[in-house]
Scaffold this motif. Sequence first.
Motif, PDB file in Angstrom:
ATOM      1  N   ILE A   1      26.997  37.937  -8.229  1.00 31.57           N
ATOM      2  CA  ILE A   1      28.037  38.494  -9.295  1.00 31.57           C
ATOM      3  C   ILE A   1      29.568  38.580  -8.391  1.00 31.57           C
ATOM      4  N   ALA A   2      29.151  39.130  -7.063  1.00 33.82           N
ATOM      5  CA  ALA A   2      30.127  39.108  -6.136  1.00 33.82           C
ATOM      6  C   ALA A   2      31.298  37.833  -6.121  1.00 33.82           C
ATOM      7  N   SER A   3      30.592  36.757  -5.972  1.00 31.46           N
ATOM      8  CA  SER A   3      31.090  35.462  -5.976  1.00 31.46           C
ATOM      9  C   SER A   3      31.837  35.004  -6.960  1.00 31.46           C
ATOM     10  N   THR A   4      31.225  35.315  -8.432  1.00 30.31           N
ATOM     11  CA  THR A   4      31.611  35.071  -9.813  1.00 30.31           C
ATOM     12  C   THR A   4      32.975  35.614 -10.011  1.00 30.31           C
ATOM     13  N   ILE A   5      32.976  37.325  -9.619  1.00 31.06           N
ATOM     14  CA  ILE A   5      34.191  37.959  -9.723  1.00 31.06           C
ATOM     15  C   ILE A   5      35.416  37.338  -8.800  1.00 31.06           C
ATOM     16  N   GLY A   6      34.872  36.886  -7.843  1.00 30.21           N
ATOM     17  CA  GLY A   6      35.900  36.135  -6.897  1.00 30.21           C
ATOM     18  C   GLY A   6      36.671  35.118  -7.566  1.00 30.21           C
ATOM     19  N   LYS A   7      35.603  34.266  -8.162  1.00 32.30           N
ATOM     20  CA  LYS A   7      36.328  33.021  -9.215  1.00 32.30           C
ATOM     21  C   LYS A   7      37.148  33.465 -10.233  1.00 32.30           C
ATOM     22  N   ALA A   8      36.771  34.502 -10.687  1.00 30.94           N
ATOM     23  CA  ALA A   8      37.595  35.297 -12.146  1.00 30.94           C
ATOM     24  C   ALA A   8      38.841  35.811 -11.356  1.00 30.94           C
ATOM     25  N   ALA A   9      38.847  36.328 -10.185  1.00 34.57           N
ATOM     26  CA  ALA A   9      40.004  36.955  -9.695  1.00 34.57           C
ATOM     27  C   ALA A   9      40.960  35.593  -9.357  1.00 34.57           C
ATOM     28  N   ILE A  10      40.442  34.455  -8.948  1.00 36.43           N
ATOM     29  CA  ILE A  10      41.437  33.529  -8.803  1.00 36.43           C
ATOM     30  C   ILE A  10      41.893  33.034 -10.137  1.00 36.43           C
ATOM     31  N   VAL A  11      41.317  32.959 -11.238  1.00 36.67           N
ATOM     32  CA  VAL A  11      41.634  32.815 -12.547  1.00 36.67           C
ATOM     33  C   VAL A  11      42.776  33.622 -12.941  1.00 36.67           C
ATOM     34  N   ILE A  12      42.525  34.835 -12.774  1.00 40.84           N
ATOM     35  CA  ILE A  12      43.581  36.247 -12.994  1.00 40.84           C
ATOM     36  C   ILE A  12      45.057  35.855 -12.361  1.00 40.84           C
ATOM     37  N   LEU A  13      44.679  35.639 -10.776  1.00 41.61           N
ATOM     38  CA  LEU A  13      45.909  34.961 -10.022  1.00 41.61           C
ATOM     39  C   LEU A  13      46.741  34.155 -10.710  1.00 41.61           C
ATOM     40  N   VAL A  14      46.217  33.014 -10.792  1.00 38.37           N
ATOM     41  CA  VAL A  14      47.063  31.793 -11.328  1.00 38.37           C
ATOM     42  C   VAL A  14      47.246  32.066 -12.750  1.00 38.37           C
ATOM     43  N   MET A  15      46.881  32.678 -13.598  1.00 40.90           N
ATOM     44  CA  MET A  15      47.232  32.972 -14.950  1.00 40.90           C
ATOM     45  C   MET A  15      48.470  33.756 -14.657  1.00 40.90           C
ATOM     46  N   PHE A  16      48.598  34.861 -14.111  1.00 42.62           N
ATOM     47  CA  PHE A  16      49.819  35.637 -13.958  1.00 42.62           C
ATOM     48  C   PHE A  16      50.786  35.353 -13.175  1.00 42.62           C
ATOM     49  N   SER A  17      50.466  33.877 -12.386  1.00 46.65           N
ATOM     50  CA  SER A  17      51.406  33.455 -11.704  1.00 46.65           C
ATOM     51  C   SER A  17      52.253  32.353 -12.443  1.00 46.65           C
ATOM     52  N   TYR A  18      51.545  31.916 -13.548  1.00 49.31           N
ATOM     53  CA  TYR A  18      52.172  30.871 -14.459  1.00 49.31           C
ATOM     54  C   TYR A  18      53.565  31.180 -14.872  1.00 49.31           C
ATOM     55  N   PRO A  19      53.705  32.413 -15.319  1.00 48.30           N
ATOM     56  CA  PRO A  19      55.208  32.655 -15.787  1.00 48.30           C
ATOM     57  C   PRO A  19      56.212  32.742 -14.555  1.00 48.30           C
ATOM     58  N   LEU A  20      55.641  32.886 -13.610  1.00 48.80           N
ATOM     59  CA  LEU A  20      56.651  33.093 -12.341  1.00 48.80           C
ATOM     60  C   LEU A  20      57.000  31.679 -12.087  1.00 48.80           C
ATOM     61  N   GLN A  21      56.645  30.586 -12.515  1.00 47.38           N
ATOM     62  CA  GLN A  21      57.025  29.238 -12.435  1.00 47.38           C
ATOM     63  C   GLN A  21      57.942  28.820 -13.592  1.00 47.38           C
ATOM     64  N   VAL A  22      57.557  29.375 -14.959  1.00 51.73           N
ATOM     65  CA  VAL A  22      58.206  29.363 -16.074  1.00 51.73           C
ATOM     66  C   VAL A  22      59.753  29.663 -16.099  1.00 51.73           C
ATOM     67  N   HIS A  23      59.892  30.887 -15.281  1.00 54.85           N
ATOM     68  CA  HIS A  23      61.044  31.593 -15.097  1.00 54.85           C
ATOM     69  C   HIS A  23      62.170  30.672 -14.403  1.00 54.85           C
ATOM     70  N   PRO A  24      61.789  30.130 -13.382  1.00 59.47           N
ATOM     71  CA  PRO A  24      62.902  29.288 -12.646  1.00 59.47           C
ATOM     72  C   PRO A  24      62.929  27.819 -13.245  1.00 59.47           C
ATOM     73  N   CYS A  25      61.871  27.423 -13.686  1.00 62.83           N
ATOM     74  CA  CYS A  25      61.862  26.154 -14.417  1.00 62.83           C
ATOM     75  C   CYS A  25      62.883  26.112 -15.522  1.00 62.83           C
ATOM     76  N   ARG A  26      62.596  27.113 -16.497  1.00 64.02           N
ATOM     77  CA  ARG A  26      63.846  27.410 -17.513  1.00 64.02           C
ATOM     78  C   ARG A  26      65.154  27.594 -17.327  1.00 64.02           C
ATOM     79  N   ALA A  27      65.639  28.150 -16.153  1.00 60.88           N
ATOM     80  CA  ALA A  27      66.917  28.339 -15.915  1.00 60.88           C
ATOM     81  C   ALA A  27      67.421  26.990 -15.357  1.00 60.88           C
ATOM     82  N   SER A  28      66.498  26.343 -14.348  1.00 65.56           N
ATOM     83  CA  SER A  28      66.923  25.049 -14.047  1.00 65.56           C
ATOM     84  C   SER A  28      67.214  23.925 -14.993  1.00 65.56           C
TER      85      SER A  28
END
Length: 500
Positions: free
Chosen positions: A303-330
């Motif tokens: 369960i702990a390692s599965t939650i770790g994988k889910a944490a990676i998913v959450i991390l990159v999911m919320f990091s996606y808008p941080l890439q859209v922001h400068p991409c849009r401005a450029s």
Amino acid sequence: MVSYLSIRDGSGSASDSSRGRSRHSRRGLKPNTYAGTASWLSSVINLVNTIVGAGTLAMGLAMSHMGILLGTLVILWSGLTAAFGLYLQSRCARYLDRGTSSFFALSQITYPNAAVIFDAAIAIKCFGVGVSYLIIIGDLMPGVVLGFNENAALTPFLVNRHFWVTVFMLVVIPLSFLRRLDSLKYTSVIALISIGYLVILVVYHFAKGDTMADRGVIRVVQWASLVDVLKSFPVIVFAYTCHQNMFSILNEIQNNAPHRTTSLIATSIGSAAFIYVLVGITGYLSFGNSIAGNIVGMYIPSIASTIGKAAIVILVMFSYPLQVHPCRASVDAVLKWRPQTFKANGGSPSSSPSRLALLSSSTARPVARNDSISDLRFALITTVIIVLSYITAMTVSSLDKVLAYVGSTGSTSISFILPGLFYYKISDPDSIHHQQLIKDDDGDSDSGDDEEGRVGHGSSKSSTWQKTILRKLSLALAIYGLFVMIVCLATNIIFSATAH
């Protein structure tokens, strides 16, 4: 403490605003009343979230190639050079009106006709990283579902990567339409909690020692080979890339005083370096040379390692808008770009559009910032970015090779080459922009009492040699970035040829 920090921020912002008004009044121009609203803490959170990503999980593999000693030194060195690039960006922002900082705005007063190239590189880099985040979600989510429920395989769509990419796109679309980077501070907190869990997971297994049975050989000083070192070097360098969002943070932060922005950079890079070293060393000591690129996938299914994988998913999911922001401005800046010509003014650089953009009140508006884009244009550009990234993530299962080349060029350019070249050009003593800034600084010193003015004048003379050294170091950073780009591209070409 909160109220104390708020008072400090408020007083600093007011001081900066009064200086801005005095500068414009001395020029006989309309004062720039723009003021940031983001706190120092929220700026740190967004910058750290931009820096720290799924690359954290590959630090152990880098350690196995370089050895603990060299690996640690490279992580710290890469953090130092990345921090210096951010510092140069904060210095360059002083040459622009408050709230107008961007790579595009700087290129307009340094290399006007190359502005479109710079912003195109930034847009491509951010788009590629955003697509990689969607691919990571599609690759990991079926395993997360199976980890929580082994019978999920009986329902085909639950283990289908296309289904999960679509589901998570519905989550990130509303976040991608937020205009201000500071609006993402709460999602960034959630992402940082996910990183915290991953760090705890790696350290816990190391302390427990449940991986020692299959642990490989440990290299402390000796490295594997020069080729392996060169293979891991770009991974560490690119792990610190956050420079695409630095100007947005400088625009939005409430108190943009030099000591506040410097502490912002030091705290963000320092936090990232600590995480990288901690995960790299403990992860490598857990598995030795048997370690893989994704350390979480190496732990015994639980369960702990599965939650770790889910944490990676959450991390990159919320990091996606941080890439859209400068991409849009450029992208917006690329669409607005027009070649600069001097013929209408007899070739005089003093009357060039780039100078007017810096000194004229009629054009003293934010350049290439998301706030300055009309609602319709903002919606169209954002929609195109989201749709194209979704289509790419759905049709391509692996972007390793593409991202290797995009990262080698785009990340290196915005981390080292552009900050170094921009500051070297704009801080030239003969530059009209530099001379104007010096006059403004002298005027600010003279506007105070006599003692303060004398101290400011004396410190100005004593800091001349420091500015000269800083300018030379900025050129050295640009040359270093070019060297890293060549090495990384050559390494990618060699590995591609070897693979075939």
